[in-house]
Design a protein around this motif. Structure first.
Motif, PDB file in Angstrom:
ATOM      1  N   ASP A  15      -5.436 -22.028   2.764  1.00  0.00           N
ATOM      2  CA  ASP A  15      -5.492 -22.109   4.221  1.00  0.00           C
ATOM      3  C   ASP A  15      -4.389 -22.981   4.799  1.00  0.00           C
ATOM      4  OD1 ASP A  15      -7.687 -20.475   4.191  1.00  0.00           O
ATOM      5  OD2 ASP A  15      -9.144 -22.120   4.286  1.00  0.00           O
ATOM      6  N   ASP A  16      -3.838 -23.873   3.990  1.00  0.00           N
ATOM      7  CA  ASP A  16      -2.761 -24.747   4.449  1.00  0.00           C
ATOM      8  C   ASP A  16      -1.375 -24.146   4.217  1.00  0.00           C
ATOM      9  OD1 ASP A  16      -4.589 -26.707   5.229  1.00  0.00           O
ATOM     10  OD2 ASP A  16      -4.664 -27.543   3.195  1.00  0.00           O
ATOM     11  N   GLY A  17      -1.322 -22.928   3.687  1.00  0.00           N
ATOM     12  CA  GLY A  17      -0.043 -22.287   3.429  1.00  0.00           C
ATOM     13  C   GLY A  17       0.552 -22.625   2.083  1.00  0.00           C
ATOM     14  N   THR A  18      -0.198 -23.323   1.229  1.00  0.00           N
ATOM     15  CA  THR A  18       0.295 -23.639  -0.110  1.00  0.00           C
ATOM     16  C   THR A  18       0.289 -22.382  -0.971  1.00  0.00           C
ATOM     17  OG1 THR A  18      -0.561 -25.889   0.023  1.00  0.00           O
ATOM     18  CG2 THR A  18      -0.053 -25.048  -2.176  1.00  0.00           C
ATOM     19  N   TYR A  19       1.397 -22.129  -1.613  1.00  0.00           N
ATOM     20  CA  TYR A  19       1.521 -20.950  -2.461  1.00  0.00           C
ATOM     21  C   TYR A  19       0.727 -21.153  -3.734  1.00  0.00           C
ATOM     22  CZ  TYR A  19       3.839 -17.339  -5.307  1.00  0.00           C
ATOM     23  OH  TYR A  19       4.124 -16.261  -6.118  1.00  0.00           O
ATOM     24  N   LEU A  20      -0.168 -20.219  -4.045  1.00  0.00           N
ATOM     25  CA  LEU A  20      -1.046 -20.338  -5.197  1.00  0.00           C
ATOM     26  C   LEU A  20      -0.614 -19.468  -6.368  1.00  0.00           C
ATOM     27  CD1 LEU A  20      -4.480 -20.252  -3.296  1.00  0.00           C
ATOM     28  CD2 LEU A  20      -3.158 -22.255  -4.032  1.00  0.00           C
ATOM     29  N   GLY A  21       0.371 -18.638  -6.156  1.00  0.00           N
ATOM     30  CA  GLY A  21       0.804 -17.722  -7.198  1.00  0.00           C
ATOM     31  C   GLY A  21       0.741 -16.286  -6.684  1.00  0.00           C
ATOM     32  N   ALA A  22       0.859 -15.354  -7.594  1.00  0.00           N
ATOM     33  CA  ALA A  22       0.872 -13.943  -7.206  1.00  0.00           C
ATOM     34  C   ALA A  22       0.233 -13.107  -8.294  1.00  0.00           C
ATOM     35  CB  ALA A  22       2.296 -13.465  -6.950  1.00  0.00           C
ATOM     36  N   SER A  23      -0.365 -12.003  -7.887  1.00  0.00           N
ATOM     37  CA  SER A  23      -0.872 -11.019  -8.840  1.00  0.00           C
ATOM     38  C   SER A  23       0.158  -9.905  -8.964  1.00  0.00           C
ATOM     39  CB  SER A  23      -2.212 -10.453  -8.361  1.00  0.00           C
ATOM     40  OG  SER A  23      -2.086  -9.876  -7.069  1.00  0.00           O
ATOM     41  N   TYR A  24       0.351  -9.423 -10.181  1.00  0.00           N
ATOM     42  CA  TYR A  24       1.381  -8.439 -10.462  1.00  0.00           C
ATOM     43  C   TYR A  24       0.738  -7.122 -10.854  1.00  0.00           C
ATOM     44  CZ  TYR A  24       4.364 -12.573 -10.656  1.00  0.00           C
ATOM     45  OH  TYR A  24       5.032 -13.732 -10.347  1.00  0.00           O
ATOM     46  N   GLU A  25       1.310  -6.044 -10.340  1.00  0.00           N
ATOM     47  CA  GLU A  25       0.755  -4.726 -10.605  1.00  0.00           C
ATOM     48  C   GLU A  25       1.861  -3.689 -10.441  1.00  0.00           C
ATOM     49  OE1 GLU A  25      -1.020  -4.601  -6.042  1.00  0.00           O
ATOM     50  OE2 GLU A  25      -2.383  -4.620  -7.750  1.00  0.00           O
ATOM     51  N   TYR A  26       1.459  -2.426 -10.459  1.00  0.00           N
ATOM     52  CA  TYR A  26       2.364  -1.308 -10.185  1.00  0.00           C
ATOM     53  C   TYR A  26       1.744  -0.496  -9.065  1.00  0.00           C
ATOM     54  CZ  TYR A  26       4.227  -2.757 -14.643  1.00  0.00           C
ATOM     55  OH  TYR A  26       4.765  -3.513 -15.658  1.00  0.00           O
ATOM     56  N   GLY A  27       2.554  -0.035  -8.150  1.00  0.00           N
ATOM     57  CA  GLY A  27       2.002   0.683  -7.012  1.00  0.00           C
ATOM     58  C   GLY A  27       3.029   1.543  -6.313  1.00  0.00           C
ATOM     59  N   TYR A  28       2.513   2.311  -5.362  1.00  0.00           N
ATOM     60  CA  TYR A  28       3.319   3.276  -4.635  1.00  0.00           C
ATOM     61  C   TYR A  28       3.690   2.745  -3.258  1.00  0.00           C
ATOM     62  CZ  TYR A  28       1.841   6.909  -7.976  1.00  0.00           C
ATOM     63  OH  TYR A  28       1.620   7.661  -9.099  1.00  0.00           O
ATOM     64  N   LEU A  29       4.947   2.883  -2.886  1.00  0.00           N
ATOM     65  CA  LEU A  29       5.416   2.644  -1.533  1.00  0.00           C
ATOM     66  C   LEU A  29       6.262   3.839  -1.112  1.00  0.00           C
ATOM     67  CD1 LEU A  29       6.648  -1.084  -1.515  1.00  0.00           C
ATOM     68  CD2 LEU A  29       4.357  -0.221  -1.063  1.00  0.00           C
ATOM     69  N   ALA A  30       6.396   4.031   0.193  1.00  0.00           N
ATOM     70  CA  ALA A  30       7.280   5.061   0.728  1.00  0.00           C
ATOM     71  C   ALA A  30       8.013   4.505   1.935  1.00  0.00           C
ATOM     72  CB  ALA A  30       6.490   6.308   1.119  1.00  0.00           C
ATOM     73  N   GLY A  31       9.302   4.768   2.024  1.00  0.00           N
ATOM     74  CA  GLY A  31      10.090   4.316   3.162  1.00  0.00           C
ATOM     75  C   GLY A  31      11.574   4.379   2.841  1.00  0.00           C
ATOM     76  N   THR A  32      12.396   4.254   3.870  1.00  0.00           N
ATOM     77  CA  THR A  32      13.835   4.161   3.611  1.00  0.00           C
ATOM     78  C   THR A  32      14.151   2.890   2.832  1.00  0.00           C
ATOM     79  OG1 THR A  32      14.208   3.151   5.791  1.00  0.00           O
ATOM     80  CG2 THR A  32      14.476   5.543   5.616  1.00  0.00           C
ATOM     81  N   SER A  33      13.222   1.918   2.858  1.00  0.00           N
ATOM     82  CA  SER A  33      13.368   0.722   2.018  1.00  0.00           C
ATOM     83  C   SER A  33      13.390   1.064   0.542  1.00  0.00           C
ATOM     84  CB  SER A  33      12.219  -0.260   2.277  1.00  0.00           C
ATOM     85  OG  SER A  33      12.394  -0.948   3.486  1.00  0.00           O
ATOM     86  N   MET A  34      12.749   2.162   0.163  1.00  0.00           N
ATOM     87  CA  MET A  34      12.724   2.599  -1.224  1.00  0.00           C
ATOM     88  C   MET A  34      13.929   3.484  -1.545  1.00  0.00           C
ATOM     89  SD  MET A  34       9.686   1.626  -0.190  1.00  0.00           S
ATOM     90  CE  MET A  34      10.156  -0.015  -0.782  1.00  0.00           C
ATOM     91  N   ALA A  35      14.483   4.158  -0.535  1.00  0.00           N
ATOM     92  CA  ALA A  35      15.654   5.011  -0.754  1.00  0.00           C
ATOM     93  C   ALA A  35      16.921   4.196  -0.961  1.00  0.00           C
ATOM     94  CB  ALA A  35      15.828   5.959   0.437  1.00  0.00           C
ATOM     95  N   SER A  36      17.086   3.140  -0.185  1.00  0.00           N
ATOM     96  CA  SER A  36      18.315   2.341  -0.258  1.00  0.00           C
ATOM     97  C   SER A  36      18.564   1.759  -1.647  1.00  0.00           C
ATOM     98  CB  SER A  36      18.268   1.226   0.796  1.00  0.00           C
ATOM     99  OG  SER A  36      19.442   0.467   0.792  1.00  0.00           O
TER     100      SER A  36
END
Length: 409
Positions: free
Chosen positions: A332-353
């Motif tokens: 809640d204070d904005g402290t970074y706790l880490g990240a979960s890693y996975e595989y997933g689908y995205l679509a957009g020109t962000s993926m084309a570039s």
């Protein structure tokens, strides 16, 4: 942004000094900036051009929930279409090249990217304290980096176009928990100069190429600053690749937008995507080079088209682009706790570039003496415009990575 690098002293705080292009990003009162007797303009806020679709895999498709580290390549229609495995087996995996991801942060410890990210060269261009590398502004930058350089060696399960390329994380967005997430254009220009200073071969900017003219107030000063910076980068050998945006607009006719794609000598990329991949039918309903439903277009605005994915039916995510994702966690204070890693689908020109960025890295790997314009010309020369669709979606044509690499061998 001030049109000079000589801004020391007084009440001016220098945030970025862009000496090679005689620009500086500063903070100060307007009267103090005016006292420099130099041209200046207020910095411009750009909103992140998010993918039009995002879906994660609760379990890997076809594995019945198994955690075994089997390859997910069969679901990567984009890499199959581009002949990526053939390029890797016959020519190169992108060794000896360096690609910058100017974005919201890259998860350097994702299993598919832990080989790739150069932490020493990576840099945080924002004023937050989270540093680099890391997926601090969400999974967008990690997916982009994966499209470029994910490795299916070891623990990785997807593959990027140039898996042996080195990734430089240039973070220009602040954490995703910030409801007003945006990037300052001055930070982006500073990141481009950083790329030149550290011998980056390709810099990908999946940021969205256009700003609303009336809303953002982009004027002549910023046009000159962008042109000056990108011309410098191109001259020094950096290939710039850009996403052209996701609102389905004709960018040559809509005068409410101004081009900030930083494409002087670079490549502005539109998106394509299939309909019916892995639906169980005998063939695709629409080919992989079909213009995506959301992509911006324009004969004089788009340089190249590349796989960005699409999803015209809610239950058919396989038509989107599969690669690695990272989901950051904060308290809640904005402290970074880490990240979960996975595989997933995205679509957009962000993926084309980044498809084009990875292809540019492969060309530079097999032809290390090529300059930025030669790399760009190779990608455009070997691309083709499909006869079924209008040229306004393609520029020079649809990316053909295998043909591009073969042409410079």
């Amino acid at each position: 942004m001030v049109d000079t690098a000589s801004v020391d002293g007084g009440d001016i705080e220098v945030l970025h000094r862009l000496e090679p292009v005689d620009l500086a990003v500063v903070r100060g009162r307007e009267r103090d900036v005016e006292a420099l007797h130099a041209s200046f303009a207020r910095d411009v806020e750009c909103r992140l051009e998010m993918p039009t679709e995002q879906r994660s895999l609760a379990t890997d498709p076809g594995t019945n929930g198994s955690d075994t580290a089997e390859s997910l390549y069969e679901y990567q229609w984009d890499k199959q279409d581009q002949g990526i495995r053939d390029v890797h087996e016959s020519y190169t995996r992108g060794e000896g090249t360096r690609v910058a991801v100017i974005d919201g942060g890259v998860a350097a410890t994702h299993p598919a990217l832990e080989h790739a990210v150069d932490e020493d060269l990576s840099k945080n261009f924002t004023e937050d304290e989270y540093g680099v590398p890391g997926p601090y502004a969400g999974g967008h930058g990690t997916h982009v980096a994966g499209i470029v350089a994910a490795s299916d060696d070891g623990n990785g399960r997807v593959v990027g176009t140039a898996p042996d390329a080195e990734i430089v994380d240039c973070r220009v967005f602040s954490p995703i928990h910030d409801p007003d997430q945006f990037v300052f254009l001055g930070d982006v220009l500073a990141a481009i100069v950083h790329c030149v200073e550290h011998d980056v071969d390709v810099a990908n900017l999946s940021l969205g190429a256009y700003l609303r003219r009336r809303e953002e107030g982009v004027g002549r000063f910023w046009g000159r600053s962008i042109q000056r910076t990108t011309t410098y980068a191109t001259r020094e050998g950096v290939v710039l690749t850009h996403a052209c945006g996701n609102w389905g607009g004709d960018l040559t006719k809509n005068k409410d937008y101004v081009d900030t794609s930083m494409s002087a000598g670079g490549l502005t990329v539109s998106a394509t995507g299939p309909v019916g991949y892995m639906w169980g039918n005998d063939g695709l309903e629409e080919p992989v080079y079909r213009p995506a439903s959301y992509t911006n277009y324009g004969v004089s605005a788009v340089d190249l088209a590349a796989p960005g994915g699409d999803s015209v039916a809610d239950d058919h995510q396989s038509d989107m682009v599969l690669n690695c994702l990272a989901e950051p966690e904060f308290d809640d204070d904005g402290t970074y706790l880490g990240a979960s890693y996975e595989y997933g689908y995205l679509a957009g020109t962000s993926m084309a570039s980044p498809q084009a960025a990875g292809a540019a890295a492969l060309i530079r790997s097999v032809a290390p003496g090529s300059n930025a314009n030669q790399v760009k010309n190779t990608l455009q020369r070997t691309a083709t415009v499909p006869t079924e669709y209008g040229k306004q979606y393609y520029g020079s044509g649809y990316l053909d990575t295998l043909a591009a690499v073969e042409s410079v061998r």
